[in-house]
Design an enzyme around this catalytic site. Structure first.
Site, short mmCIF file in Angstrom:
data_model
loop_
_atom_site.label_atom_id
_atom_site.label_comp_id
_atom_site.label_asym_id
_atom_site.label_seq_id
_atom_site.Cartn_x
_atom_site.Cartn_y
_atom_site.Cartn_z
N GLY A 188 5.78 -47.46 12.67
CA GLY A 188 6.25 -45.81 12.79
C GLY A 188 7.36 -45.80 13.98
O GLY A 188 7.45 -46.53 14.73
N GLN A 213 12.71 -40.98 19.60
CA GLN A 213 12.66 -42.47 20.08
C GLN A 213 14.18 -43.14 19.88
O GLN A 213 14.51 -43.94 20.67
CB GLN A 213 11.63 -43.37 19.56
CG GLN A 213 10.26 -43.00 19.74
CD GLN A 213 9.41 -44.21 18.91
OE1 GLN A 213 9.00 -43.73 17.90
NE2 GLN A 213 8.98 -44.99 19.84
N CYS A 228 3.40 -48.39 21.29
CA CYS A 228 4.54 -47.78 20.89
C CYS A 228 5.96 -48.67 20.99
O CYS A 228 5.89 -49.39 22.32
CB CYS A 228 4.48 -46.73 22.03
SG CYS A 228 5.96 -45.36 21.81
N LEU A 229 6.82 -48.57 20.27
CA LEU A 229 8.07 -49.16 20.46
C LEU A 229 8.91 -48.95 21.64
O LEU A 229 9.53 -49.40 22.13
CB LEU A 229 8.91 -49.27 19.26
CG LEU A 229 8.37 -49.72 17.82
CD1 LEU A 229 9.25 -49.45 16.85
CD2 LEU A 229 8.16 -51.04 18.19
N HIS A 259 0.66 -40.02 16.35
CA HIS A 259 1.34 -40.78 17.48
C HIS A 259 2.75 -40.43 17.51
O HIS A 259 3.31 -39.77 18.24
CB HIS A 259 1.14 -42.43 17.45
CG HIS A 259 2.07 -42.84 18.12
ND1 HIS A 259 1.50 -43.76 19.19
CD2 HIS A 259 3.20 -43.20 18.52
CE1 HIS A 259 2.16 -44.40 20.00
NE2 HIS A 259 3.47 -44.06 19.46
N GLU A 260 3.38 -40.34 16.15
CA GLU A 260 4.69 -40.23 16.04
C GLU A 260 4.96 -38.59 16.04
O GLU A 260 6.03 -38.25 16.65
CB GLU A 260 5.14 -40.75 14.56
CG GLU A 260 5.00 -42.36 14.34
CD GLU A 260 5.55 -43.14 15.33
OE1 GLU A 260 6.54 -42.56 16.06
OE2 GLU A 260 5.06 -44.12 15.69
N HIS A 288 5.46 -37.57 19.56
CA HIS A 288 6.79 -37.95 19.87
C HIS A 288 7.77 -36.51 19.87
O HIS A 288 8.68 -36.53 20.72
CB HIS A 288 7.74 -39.15 19.40
CG HIS A 288 7.13 -40.55 20.03
ND1 HIS A 288 7.37 -40.70 21.42
CD2 HIS A 288 6.50 -41.57 19.31
CE1 HIS A 288 6.91 -42.07 21.32
NE2 HIS A 288 6.37 -42.59 20.38
NI NI Z 1 5.66 -44.49 19.89
#
Ligand code: NI
Length: 167
Positions: free
Chosen positions: A46, A51, A91-92, A133-134, A137
């Site tokens: 995701g 981000q 998380c990326l 989660h997304e 953000h």
């Molecule tokens: Ni993330």
């Protein structure tokens, strides 16, 4: 298509609250394609526009094993959240860090698709966790901020040590 640069925690730009998308146009569709490419290349399941330093309410998700079911959610809203999922969240923007968290097990979401049409989607387990989660953000929240202060300090120390080693 092009790969975008992912902001890394604790970059303060990750705390920006994203604005709603007012028109789903070709620019937004291109952004969604680029976000998908960036997410697959990472690799991740995701990615939120926040981000990649674009502060509009867009997330992309693909939790399918074949990695061939990219779904974009524009201006997503959670209509219903039930149950409790214990997860190992990553998380990326916080590479290499995985921590136990609790999220809703099941969510019903309403959003606009890349075609600009509204849709509703029900998700369970990993996909439901990923959506939550997304969406965090988009509100300027990174998952580590859901952890205890002590854990957050440990993660920050680990990141700083890694940055020193890389320098
Ligand atoms: Ni993330």
């Amino acid at each position: 298509m092009s790969k975008l640069t992912i902001l890394l925690y604790p970059d303060p730009r990750l705390h920006t609250v994203a604005q709603p998308v007012t028109e789903v146009n070709d620019e937004i569709r291109q952004l969604i394609k680029d976000m998908g490419e960036t997410m697959y290349a990472a690799p991740g399941v995701g990615l939120a526009a926040t981000q990649v330093d674009v502060h509009q309410r867009i997330i992309v998700i693909d939790t399918s094993p074949a990695r061939d079911s990219l779904r974009a959610y524009i201006n997503p809203e959670i209509l219903e959240a039930t149950g409790i999922a214990d997860c190992d969240e990553g998380c990326l923007s916080v590479p290499g860090i995985y921590e136990k968290t609790q999220r809703a097990q099941h969510v019903r979401v309403r959003a606009l698709g890349a075609d600009g049409e509204p849709f509703e989607h029900e998700a369970e387990g990993l996909e439901a966790v990923c959506i939550q989660h997304e969406m965090d953000h988009l509100d300027g929240k990174v998952f580590v901020e859901r952890l205890s202060r002590l854990k957050q300090q440990r993660i920050l120390a680990k990141i700083k040590k890694r940055q020193r080693e890389a320098a």
